[in-house]
Design a protein around this motif. Structure first.
Motif, PDB file in Angstrom:
ATOM      1  N   TYR A  27       0.833  -1.207   0.000  1.00  4.67           N
ATOM      2  CA  TYR A  27       0.000   0.000   0.000  1.00  4.67           C
ATOM      3  C   TYR A  27       0.864   1.253   0.000  1.00  4.67           C
ATOM      4  CZ  TYR A  27      -3.119   3.587   1.975  1.00  4.67           C
ATOM      5  OH  TYR A  27      -3.825   4.751   2.216  1.00  4.67           O
ATOM      6  N   LEU A  28       1.844   1.312   0.899  1.00  3.93           N
ATOM      7  CA  LEU A  28       2.695   2.501   0.986  1.00  3.93           C
ATOM      8  C   LEU A  28       3.546   2.674  -0.272  1.00  3.93           C
ATOM      9  CD1 LEU A  28       3.836   2.339   4.721  1.00  3.93           C
ATOM     10  CD2 LEU A  28       2.167   3.895   3.694  1.00  3.93           C
ATOM     11  N   ARG A  29       4.022   1.572  -0.837  1.00  6.49           N
ATOM     12  CA  ARG A  29       4.835   1.680  -2.055  1.00  6.49           C
ATOM     13  C   ARG A  29       3.999   2.094  -3.255  1.00  6.49           C
ATOM     14  NH1 ARG A  29       7.516  -3.655  -0.116  1.00  6.49           N
ATOM     15  NH2 ARG A  29       9.383  -2.865   0.951  1.00  6.49           N
ATOM     16  N   GLY A  30       2.687   1.962  -3.167  1.00  7.29           N
ATOM     17  CA  GLY A  30       1.815   2.392  -4.253  1.00  7.29           C
ATOM     18  C   GLY A  30       1.433   3.862  -4.171  1.00  7.29           C
ATOM     19  N   LEU A  31       1.824   4.536  -3.076  1.00  9.88           N
ATOM     20  CA  LEU A  31       1.538   5.958  -2.912  1.00  9.88           C
ATOM     21  C   LEU A  31       2.671   6.801  -3.481  1.00  9.88           C
ATOM     22  CD1 LEU A  31       0.126   5.915   0.749  1.00  9.88           C
ATOM     23  CD2 LEU A  31      -1.131   5.689  -1.408  1.00  9.88           C
ATOM     24  N   THR A  32       2.402   8.080  -3.689  1.00  8.40           N
ATOM     25  CA  THR A  32       3.378   8.971  -4.336  1.00  8.40           C
ATOM     26  C   THR A  32       3.773  10.083  -3.370  1.00  8.40           C
ATOM     27  OG1 THR A  32       2.242   8.568  -6.436  1.00  8.40           O
ATOM     28  CG2 THR A  32       3.824  10.394  -6.375  1.00  8.40           C
ATOM     29  N   PRO A  33       5.084  10.264  -3.117  1.00  9.03           N
ATOM     30  CA  PRO A  33       5.530  11.344  -2.233  1.00  9.03           C
ATOM     31  C   PRO A  33       5.514  12.697  -2.943  1.00  9.03           C
ATOM     32  CG  PRO A  33       7.417  10.071  -2.994  1.00  9.03           C
ATOM     33  CD  PRO A  33       6.206   9.396  -3.545  1.00  9.03           C
ATOM     34  N   VAL A  34       4.841  13.665  -2.316  1.00  8.92           N
ATOM     35  CA  VAL A  34       4.736  15.022  -2.852  1.00  8.92           C
ATOM     36  C   VAL A  34       4.721  15.992  -1.673  1.00  8.92           C
ATOM     37  CG1 VAL A  34       3.462  14.304  -4.919  1.00  8.92           C
ATOM     38  CG2 VAL A  34       2.201  14.961  -2.848  1.00  8.92           C
ATOM     39  N   GLN A  35       4.667  17.281  -1.979  1.00  7.48           N
ATOM     40  CA  GLN A  35       4.494  18.308  -0.958  1.00  7.48           C
ATOM     41  C   GLN A  35       3.254  19.127  -1.271  1.00  7.48           C
ATOM     42  OE1 GLN A  35       8.883  19.661  -1.145  1.00  7.48           O
ATOM     43  NE2 GLN A  35       8.174  20.404   0.857  1.00  7.48           N
ATOM     44  N   LEU A  36       2.512  19.467  -0.223  1.00  3.58           N
ATOM     45  CA  LEU A  36       1.357  20.338  -0.400  1.00  3.58           C
ATOM     46  C   LEU A  36       1.821  21.723  -0.831  1.00  3.58           C
ATOM     47  CD1 LEU A  36      -0.666  19.532   2.858  1.00  3.58           C
ATOM     48  CD2 LEU A  36      -0.923  18.479   0.598  1.00  3.58           C
ATOM     49  N   ARG A  37       1.059  22.364  -1.693  1.00  3.91           N
ATOM     50  CA  ARG A  37       1.367  23.739  -2.087  1.00  3.91           C
ATOM     51  C   ARG A  37       0.323  24.727  -1.592  1.00  3.91           C
ATOM     52  NH1 ARG A  37       1.912  24.928  -7.670  1.00  3.91           N
ATOM     53  NH2 ARG A  37       3.313  26.598  -7.037  1.00  3.91           N
ATOM     54  N   ALA A  38      -0.652  24.221  -0.860  1.00  2.77           N
ATOM     55  CA  ALA A  38      -1.671  25.081  -0.255  1.00  2.77           C
ATOM     56  C   ALA A  38      -2.025  24.501   1.106  1.00  2.77           C
ATOM     57  CB  ALA A  38      -2.907  25.156  -1.147  1.00  2.77           C
ATOM     58  N   ASP A  39      -2.425  25.352   2.025  1.00  2.00           N
ATOM     59  CA  ASP A  39      -2.904  24.880   3.319  1.00  2.00           C
ATOM     60  C   ASP A  39      -4.154  24.040   3.077  1.00  2.00           C
ATOM     61  OD1 ASP A  39      -0.867  26.419   4.384  1.00  2.00           O
ATOM     62  OD2 ASP A  39      -2.182  28.076   4.967  1.00  2.00           O
ATOM     63  N   THR A  40      -4.161  22.827   3.616  1.00  3.81           N
ATOM     64  CA  THR A  40      -5.134  21.813   3.207  1.00  3.81           C
ATOM     65  C   THR A  40      -5.865  21.207   4.394  1.00  3.81           C
ATOM     66  OG1 THR A  40      -3.721  21.264   1.295  1.00  3.81           O
ATOM     67  CG2 THR A  40      -5.406  19.656   1.909  1.00  3.81           C
ATOM     68  N   ARG A  41      -7.191  21.101   4.283  1.00  3.62           N
ATOM     69  CA  ARG A  41      -8.026  20.485   5.318  1.00  3.62           C
ATOM     70  C   ARG A  41      -8.069  18.975   5.160  1.00  3.62           C
ATOM     71  NH1 ARG A  41     -11.030  19.776   8.515  1.00  3.62           N
ATOM     72  NH2 ARG A  41     -13.140  20.573   8.357  1.00  3.62           N
ATOM     73  N   VAL A  42      -7.901  18.253   6.273  1.00  2.00           N
ATOM     74  CA  VAL A  42      -7.939  16.794   6.271  1.00  2.00           C
ATOM     75  C   VAL A  42      -8.508  16.300   7.597  1.00  2.00           C
ATOM     76  CG1 VAL A  42      -5.904  16.546   4.766  1.00  2.00           C
ATOM     77  CG2 VAL A  42      -5.614  16.562   7.263  1.00  2.00           C
ATOM     78  N   THR A  43      -8.807  15.011   7.660  1.00  2.00           N
ATOM     79  CA  THR A  43      -8.970  14.328   8.935  1.00  2.00           C
ATOM     80  C   THR A  43      -7.662  13.601   9.199  1.00  2.00           C
ATOM     81  OG1 THR A  43     -11.361  14.023   8.660  1.00  2.00           O
ATOM     82  CG2 THR A  43     -10.243  12.593  10.238  1.00  2.00           C
ATOM     83  N   ASN A  44      -6.978  13.981  10.264  1.00  5.23           N
ATOM     84  CA  ASN A  44      -5.717  13.364  10.649  1.00  5.23           C
ATOM     85  C   ASN A  44      -6.017  12.309  11.715  1.00  5.23           C
ATOM     86  OD1 ASN A  44      -2.984  12.845  10.997  1.00  5.23           O
ATOM     87  ND2 ASN A  44      -2.421  14.987  11.268  1.00  5.23           N
ATOM     88  N   HIS A  45      -5.078  11.387  11.925  1.00  5.11           N
ATOM     89  CA  HIS A  45      -5.272  10.320  12.899  1.00  5.11           C
ATOM     90  C   HIS A  45      -3.995  10.108  13.700  1.00  5.11           C
ATOM     91  CE1 HIS A  45      -8.213   9.604   9.721  1.00  5.11           C
ATOM     92  NE2 HIS A  45      -8.954   8.988  10.622  1.00  5.11           N
ATOM     93  N   GLY A  46      -4.066  10.378  14.993  1.00  6.27           N
ATOM     94  CA  GLY A  46      -2.950  10.063  15.873  1.00  6.27           C
ATOM     95  C   GLY A  46      -3.075   8.642  16.394  1.00  6.27           C
ATOM     96  N   TYR A  47      -2.118   8.264  17.239  1.00  2.00           N
ATOM     97  CA  TYR A  47      -2.118   6.912  17.811  1.00  2.00           C
ATOM     98  C   TYR A  47      -2.017   7.034  19.326  1.00  2.00           C
ATOM     99  CZ  TYR A  47      -0.667   2.162  18.962  1.00  2.00           C
ATOM    100  OH  TYR A  47      -0.581   0.906  19.518  1.00  2.00           O
ATOM    101  N   GLN A  48      -2.991   6.451  20.022  1.00  2.00           N
ATOM    102  CA  GLN A  48      -3.015   6.548  21.476  1.00  2.00           C
ATOM    103  C   GLN A  48      -3.674   5.301  22.061  1.00  2.00           C
ATOM    104  OE1 GLN A  48      -5.604   9.575  23.415  1.00  2.00           O
ATOM    105  NE2 GLN A  48      -3.713  10.362  24.295  1.00  2.00           N
ATOM    106  N   ASN A  49      -2.990   4.707  23.030  1.00  3.28           N
ATOM    107  CA  ASN A  49      -3.535   3.543  23.734  1.00  3.28           C
ATOM    108  C   ASN A  49      -3.975   2.423  22.795  1.00  3.28           C
ATOM    109  OD1 ASN A  49      -3.190   4.917  26.213  1.00  3.28           O
ATOM    110  ND2 ASN A  49      -5.192   5.916  25.979  1.00  3.28           N
ATOM    111  N   GLY A  50      -3.158   2.190  21.776  1.00  4.00           N
ATOM    112  CA  GLY A  50      -3.409   1.066  20.886  1.00  4.00           C
ATOM    113  C   GLY A  50      -4.449   1.286  19.817  1.00  4.00           C
ATOM    114  N   ARG A  51      -4.899   2.536  19.632  1.00  2.51           N
ATOM    115  CA  ARG A  51      -5.905   2.766  18.607  1.00  2.51           C
ATOM    116  C   ARG A  51      -5.688   4.111  17.929  1.00  2.51           C
ATOM    117  NH1 ARG A  51     -11.563   3.325  21.726  1.00  2.51           N
ATOM    118  NH2 ARG A  51     -12.256   3.357  19.557  1.00  2.51           N
ATOM    119  N   ALA A  52      -6.309   4.274  16.761  1.00  8.79           N
ATOM    120  CA  ALA A  52      -6.229   5.532  16.031  1.00  8.79           C
ATOM    121  C   ALA A  52      -7.226   6.521  16.604  1.00  8.79           C
ATOM    122  CB  ALA A  52      -6.520   5.298  14.546  1.00  8.79           C
TER     123      ALA A  52
END
Length: 326
Positions: A134-159
Motif C-alpha cells: 500500500y505505501l509503495r503504491g503511494l506517491t511522495p509530494v508536498q502540499l502547495r496550499a494549506d489543506t483540510r484533512v482528517t488526521n489520525h494520531g495513535y493513542q492507547n493502541g488505537r487511532a
C-alpha cells in the motif's frame, strides 16, 4: 482541461477509526499543523525528507455565487473553502528526482509495531499484511496550499481522529486519485475532512500568511492517474512523476496552461491560487470520501476508469466549513 470539482461530502466512518467527537467534528476543534511539526500522538517518527515551505503559497480568491439551496448561505466569503481535484497540475510540488518522504523507512516503522500496524491498516481500510504494498503504491509530494484533512494520531493502541489543517510545504503520500493518505512528519494516516459542528476552535499556532479563506480540500480525481504534474520550487519548472514512484522516473513536463493552479501567462511557475475552475464551498457541507485504498495505481497504459467518475457537467455543491480564523 482538468478542472476542480465540488462534491458533497458523505459523512462516513472508515473502518478502524475511533469514532470520537474529533473525527465527526462535534468537538469543534481544528488543529493547525505546521509543515515539520509532529503534532499530537504521532504514529511514527518523521520520515519526511523535505518540509520546506514553497516560495509562494497559492491563495484562494473566492467569488460570489448563488445560494447553495441547502444552508441558505452564499458561496464566497471568509468561510469559503475551495475543493480541487487531486489530478490538478500544480496542486502538489516537490523537487525533481527527489522524494519528499522515505517510504521504506515508513514501512519499517509501521511493520515493526504490530499494534500500530493494525491501527494504521484499520484507518486505511486494508489488511495489515498489505501495508508495504500500500505505501509503495503511494506517491511522495508536498502540499502547495494549506489543506483540510482528517488526521489520525495513535493513542492507547488505537487511532484517534481529529480535524486538521496541514500547512503548505507538508510532505505527504497521495494515492492514485491524488488524495493525501499519509502525513510523513508523523506517519499518521489521513482521510478526507468532515464538517465541524458548532463553533470552531482553532488549536495550535497559525503560521505567517495563514488565512481560513485560503484553505483547500482535495477531492478524488475521476480516474486513477498515471502521473502527477508537480512544480519544482528550486528551478521554477514543472515535471511529471509517475504514480507510485519516488522520483527515479521523474521527467520534464510543460507548464500547465489551464486548471486551477496554472500560472498566469508571462509568469513562471508560481501560481496565484485556485482560479475559476476551483469550486467555492459554503459552510455546513463536506467533501466526498475517496475510492478504496486497496486499488493499486496503474503503472502504464491509459487512465483506468474509476467507480465514481462524475458527469462532465456536474454542478458545484456545498463543501466543508472552515473557520474564519482566530
Amino acid at each position: 482541461m482538468i478542472a476542480a470539482l465540488a462534491l458533497v461530502l458523505i459523512l462516513t466512518r472508515p473502518s478502524g477509526e475511533s469514532g470520537t467527537g474529533r473525527e465527526s467534528g462535534k468537538g469543534g476543534e481544528l488543529f493547525l499543523q505546521g509543515a515539520s511539526s509532529k503534532g499530537p500522538d504521532p504514529f511514527t517518527d518523521s520520515t519526511a525528507k523535505d518540509s520546506s515551505l514553497p516560495s509562494a503559497t497559492p491563495t484562494a480568491s473566492p467569488s460570489p455565487g448563488p445560494s447553495d439551496g441547502q444552508t441558505g448561505g452564499q458561496t464566497g466569503g471568509p468561510n469559503t473553502v475551495r475543493s480541487v481535484r487531486g489530478s490538478a497540475p500544480g496542486l502538489y510540488g516537490g523537487r525533481r528526482d527527489e522524494a519528499s518522504c522515505d517510504v521504506e523507512k515508513q514501512i519499517d516503522y509501521l511493520t515493526s509495531d504490530r499494534a500500530k500496524a493494525r491501527a494504521f491498516a484499520g484507518v486505511a481500510g486494508i489488511n495489515e499484511g498489505r501495508i508495504p504494498a500500500y505505501l509503495r503504491g503511494l506517491t511522495p509530494v508536498q502540499l502547495r496550499a494549506d489543506t483540510r484533512v482528517t488526521n489520525h494520531g495513535y493513542q492507547n493502541g488505537r487511532a484517534t481522529a481529529f480535524q486538521a489543517v496541514l500547512q503548505a510545504g507538508t510532505a505527504v503520500l497521495v494515492d492514485d486519485r491524488g488524495m493525501p493518505r499519509v502525513r510523513c512528519a508523523c506517519g499518521n494516516p489521513l482521510t478526507p475532512p468532515v464538517a465541524i459542528k458548532g463553533t470552531v476552535h482553532e488549536r495550535g499556532e497559525a503560521w505567517p500568511g495563514y488565512k481560513a479563506s485560503n484553505l483547500v480540500v482535495v477531492v478524488p480525481a475521476p480516474r486513477a492517474m498515471e502521473s502527477f504534474v508537480l512544480f519544482d520550487p528550486d528551478t521554477g519548472g514543472w515535471f511529471a512523476r509517475p504514480a507510485g514512484d519516488t522520483g527515479s522516473a521523474d521527467r520534464p513536463a510543460p507548464r500547465p496552461t489551464d486548471g486551477p493552479y496554472a500560472p498566469p501567462p508571462g509568469e513562471g511557475g508560481t501560481p496565484t491560487g485556485p482560479g475559476p475552475d476551483a469550486s467555492p464551498e459554503p459552510p455546513g457541507q463536506e467533501t466526498p470520501t475517496a475510492p478504496g485504498p486497496d486499488e493499486s495505481p496503474p503503472r502504464s497504459g491509459t487512465e483506468q476508469p474509476g467507480p465514481t467518475e462524475p458527469p462532465p457537467d456536474e454542478s458545484p455543491a456545498p463543501e466543508p466549513p472552515v473557520p474564519s480564523g482566530s
